[in-house]
Design an enzyme around this catalytic site. Structure first.
Site, mmCIF file in Angstrom:
data_model
loop_
_atom_site.group_PDB
_atom_site.id
_atom_site.type_symbol
_atom_site.label_atom_id
_atom_site.label_comp_id
_atom_site.label_asym_id
_atom_site.label_seq_id
_atom_site.Cartn_x
_atom_site.Cartn_y
_atom_site.Cartn_z
ATOM 1 N N ASP A 9 0.981 -1.246 0.070
ATOM 2 C CA ASP A 9 0.120 -0.002 -0.088
ATOM 3 C C ASP A 9 1.194 1.265 0.187
ATOM 4 O OD1 ASP A 9 -2.258 1.669 0.013
ATOM 5 O OD2 ASP A 9 -3.263 0.724 1.447
HETATM 6 C C1 BGC Z 1 -5.069 3.127 -0.031
HETATM 7 C C2 BGC Z 1 -5.330 2.091 -0.961
HETATM 8 C C3 BGC Z 1 -4.903 2.929 -2.277
HETATM 9 C C4 BGC Z 1 -3.799 3.435 -2.458
HETATM 10 C C5 BGC Z 1 -3.447 4.019 -3.876
HETATM 11 C C6 BGC Z 1 -3.600 4.123 -0.145
HETATM 12 O O1 BGC Z 1 -3.730 4.990 0.820
HETATM 13 O O2 BGC Z 1 -4.960 2.605 1.326
HETATM 14 O O3 BGC Z 1 -6.454 1.462 -1.026
HETATM 15 O O4 BGC Z 1 -5.230 1.966 -3.282
HETATM 16 O O5 BGC Z 1 -3.603 4.377 -1.560
HETATM 17 O O6 BGC Z 1 -4.071 5.195 -4.164
#
Ligand code: BGC
Length: 741
Positions: free
Chosen positions: A275
């Protein structure tokens, strides 16, 4: 005539047959990935495992990046892809990722709303349509579906989840994966899906996002891991590791999750992306000394690609030199990424469909979004059959969500446009004619604390036959990092509904929210309540159709609807406790006499100021029909370990209107080597019933459907007795019994 690009590819492939360097296109993604790996330098390998936020042309042309995320301009995506394919030494195409969470330009209901349809086919079609729009927008990868089990409505990301149930979430996970990854021209697997956030991210303590997730190991297996497994078994090409820590180990550095469960137990061959910056956050967690050690721990745990932060890029060469990371490990990570790129067909068609804004908001995509909003709205209350309304009525349209295009799009709609959204007010004016719609919002936005607009709203109510109050939450009150400690309606909305109810006019409360909200103060005050969640671009027409009977409510809750924030976490598939409370036990706190002896309070598993059950249970939802269940039949009283049980019942609509009933199958394992949930969902089916129609609905149960994690951590069914229900929700139904011998 072939383009030069295709001629080159064809020539390379023919050459490969002779040289053994590049296998033919019909070789497996793994064979092709291995052949490519053999040609790569260490720098090129390190490039593949890095994902960058925002464009970096030099990195693309020099083969120093495997993926970009959030390149919002399709022309720039195309340029970066050209740099990678035509300028870099090996021409490895890029993965171009985006959060396509509930639609792209056409915004679908939030995933929680889609889950409430209990309609896997519709969810699959919606994901397919979203993938088609995202591909036109330059993306070949979505970070969806989010399948984290969510038992706590305080958690803002419950909006992105499918709710609290592992069986339903696993089916929805599979439907979304299949939808995104359905073939499209030039793309055998559509766009890559990403099952996230692995794992257990939704169990954050107190519902505070990013918090620790204390999940006992058996609960992890039997509940939290199930939906990820559902997505992986459906063929998801990618998985995202979560931010949270689980029993002392942050998921992004968890060998147990990323290698033992995902690869060894489930046989996953795709790639795992971190993530956002979750690799370097291993240091903030206190799991790594510095970013170098964070990179080492993540890659050795099984994390293939680092999102946004760049500890892989900065330290991998050094970690290889010191032997803390082996070349074999790096090769495994690169192979996983290349396999995804080959499986997606990016080497054959790196560019995807040309940008064409006319492919957005196609009538059939809007129709799918509208149907999803119709099927996902849950009718919670309908006293005296107030709904559907007759076409001749004059309505007062009130509430801060009645005409709030931006808010109805929901939490994760970065590619949606407010101007595309059709609000309830706009749709009602079209349906009824502007002169039969009196609009007075009362409050300007959901947190509005000024009662200055109340008088006009009350005056509108008095002039109308029925009041339609669109209350709820702005989109920013749910979603990532937007958890709430108090999940009642924000601002002065409760007071507004009370003022409307006091006029004596019937009030229909339509809730447009990112979560179930606690409305105990209003539940008894209004005759009809419709939970619509944030319904996306077409929420308005969907709601207008439901209110006036041009569509019939068929949604069912996939979360227990709480009475108060303090009940959270609350979920139907809990354990019994040695002292369960039953409906007769609860004495409202104001009725407990002063000075009452402690012993007479009951010693039950309850609060003393609220019962332990929700306002509306998981699975609940009304229709415009009148549904009855009868004639439960079990094909046997006993089955063996290789047996099959058929459970059936008759469902009848004795009402005057057609209805779709979501028939649900639940099981309780009465006792076991460990305690078992009081009920578990094991099947469901949407059944349409004309007025007066009856249908027999059958489900099959096999011993493996009764599997769980035993005291010794072995997984499987266990002999014993079981209770089974065919039911309209998780708190009622026809009950039968059988044994597994
Ligand atoms: C979120 C994810 C997301 C990623 C990319 C993160 O802050 O937890 O769910 O896919 O950002 O935008």
């Amino acid at each position: 005539m072939k383009t030069p690009r295709f001629s080159l590819l064809a020539a390379a492939s023919v050459l490969g047959l002779f040289t053994g360097i590049l296998p033919a296109q019909n070789a497996t993604p793994d064979e092709r990935a291995r052949a490519m790996l053999a040609r790569m330098t260490t720098e090129e390998k390190i490039g593949q495992i890095q994902q960058i936020h925002g464009p970096d042309e030099a990195a693309a042309s020099e083969g120093r990046v495997g993926s970009f995320l959030n390149i919002v301009d399709p022309a720039i995506s195309m340029k970066l892809q050209r740099e990678a394919v035509e300028q870099s030494r090996l021409g490895i195409p890029l993965l171009l990722g985006r959060d396509v969470i509930h639609g792209f330009r056409t915004v679908f209901p939030i995933p929680l709303g889609t889950a409430c349809t209990w309609d896997d086919d519709l969810a699959r079609e919606g994901a397919r349509a979203a993938a088609a729009e995202a591909a036109v927008g330059g993306y070949n990868w979505t970070f969806s579906p989010m399948v984290d089990i969510s038992r706590d409505a305080r958690w803002g990301r419950i909006a992105e989840s499918f709710g609290e149930d592992p069986y339903l979430s696993a089916r929805m996970a599979a439907a979304f994966v299949e939808g995104y990854q359905s073939p499209m021209p030039g793309r055998p697997k559509g766009i890559a899906a990403c099952v996230k956030h692995f794992g257990g991210y939704g169990a954050a303590e107190a519902g505070r996002d990013y918090g620790s997730t204390p999940i006992p190991p058996r609960e992890l297996n039997d509940v939290y891991l199930k939906p990820y497994e559902g997505g992986v078994k459906a063929g998801a090409l990618t998985v995202m590791s979560a931010f949270n820590e689980l029993d002392g180990v942050p998921c992004t550095g968890s060998h147990f999750l990323l290698t033992e469960v995902l690869r060894q137990r489930w046989g996953f061959e795709g790639m795992v992306v971190s993530d956002w910056e979750s690799v370097v956050e291993l240091t903030t967690h206190g799991f790594a000394k510095d970013h170098r050690e964070a990179a080492m721990r993540a890659i050795n745990a099984g994390l293939d690609m680092e999102m946004t932060s760049h500890s892989y890029r900065d330290y991998m060469a050094d970690l290889l030199a010191s032997g803390e990371v082996s070349m074999a490990t790096l090769d495994e990570r690169v192979l996983a990424i290349l396999r995804v790129k080959y499986a997606l067909g990016l080497f054959e068609d790196p560019y995807g469909p040309a940008f064409d804004a006319k492919k957005y908001l196609l009538p059939e995509t809007l129709a799918l979004a509208q149907r999803t909003a119709e099927e996902g709205a849950v009718l919670l209350k309908n006293e005296g059959d107030l709904l559907p309304l007759g076409k001749g009525v004059t309505v007062a349209v009130v509430g801060p969500l009645a005409d709030a295009a931006h808010e109805q799009l929901g939490t994760w709609a970065p590619d949606g446009r407010d101007a595309d959204a059709v609000t309830p007010l706009a749709a009602l004016r079209v349906k009824l004619g502007a002169d039969r719609v009196i609009y007075a919002p009362g409050l300007t936005y959901s947190r509005d604390a000024s009662t200055g607009g109340f008088a006009a709203a009350v005056a509108a109510a008095k002039k109308a036959d029925v009041v339609l109050c669109f209350a709820g939450e702005e989109s920013l009150l749910s979603g990532e990092a937007h958890s709430r400690a108090d999940i009642t309606l924000p601002g002065e909305q409760e007071a507004l509904v009370q003022a409307l109810a006091a006029t004596g006019k019937p009030v229909v409360l339509v809730l447009m929210t990112g979560r179930p909200v606690a409305i105990e103060n209003l539940r008894g005050k209004v005759p009809a309540i419709l939970a619509a969640f944030h319904g996306g671009t077409m929420a308005g027409p969907a709601l207008a159709n439901l209110l006036f009977g041009d569509a019939s409510p068929s949604g069912r809750l996939t979360v227990s609807w709480p009475m108060a924030s303090g009940q959270e976490p609350i979920y139907y598939n809990h354990k019994s406790s040695g002292r369960p409370a039953s409906y007769g036990d609860f004495v409202p706190i104001e009725k407990i006499p002063q000075g009452q002896l402690q012993t007479s309070l009951g010693f039950k598993n309850s609060h003393i100021d609220l019962p332990p059950w929700p306002a509306w249970p998981f699975g609940f939802g009304l229709t415009y029909g009148k549904i009855g269940y009868s004639d439960l039949e079990l094909s046997a009283k006993k089955i063996g370990m290789d047996g099959v049980l058929t459970v059936s019942a008759t469902v009848t609509n004795s009402g005057a209107r057609a209805a779709t009933e979501v028939v649900q199958l639940y099981v309780r394992d009465d006792y076991g080597c460990v305690t078992r949930p009081v009920r578990e969902l094991k099947g469901y089916e949407r059944v349409s019933l004309a007025p007066g129609e009856s249908k027999k609905v059958s489900f099959t149960l096999r011993p493996e459907d009764l599997s769980f994690t035993h005291i010794d951590m072995a997984m499987g069914p266990e002999k014993g007795t079981f209770t089974v229900w065919i039911a309209p929700d998780s708190a009622s139904g026809l009950e039968g019994h059988f044994s597994l011998e």
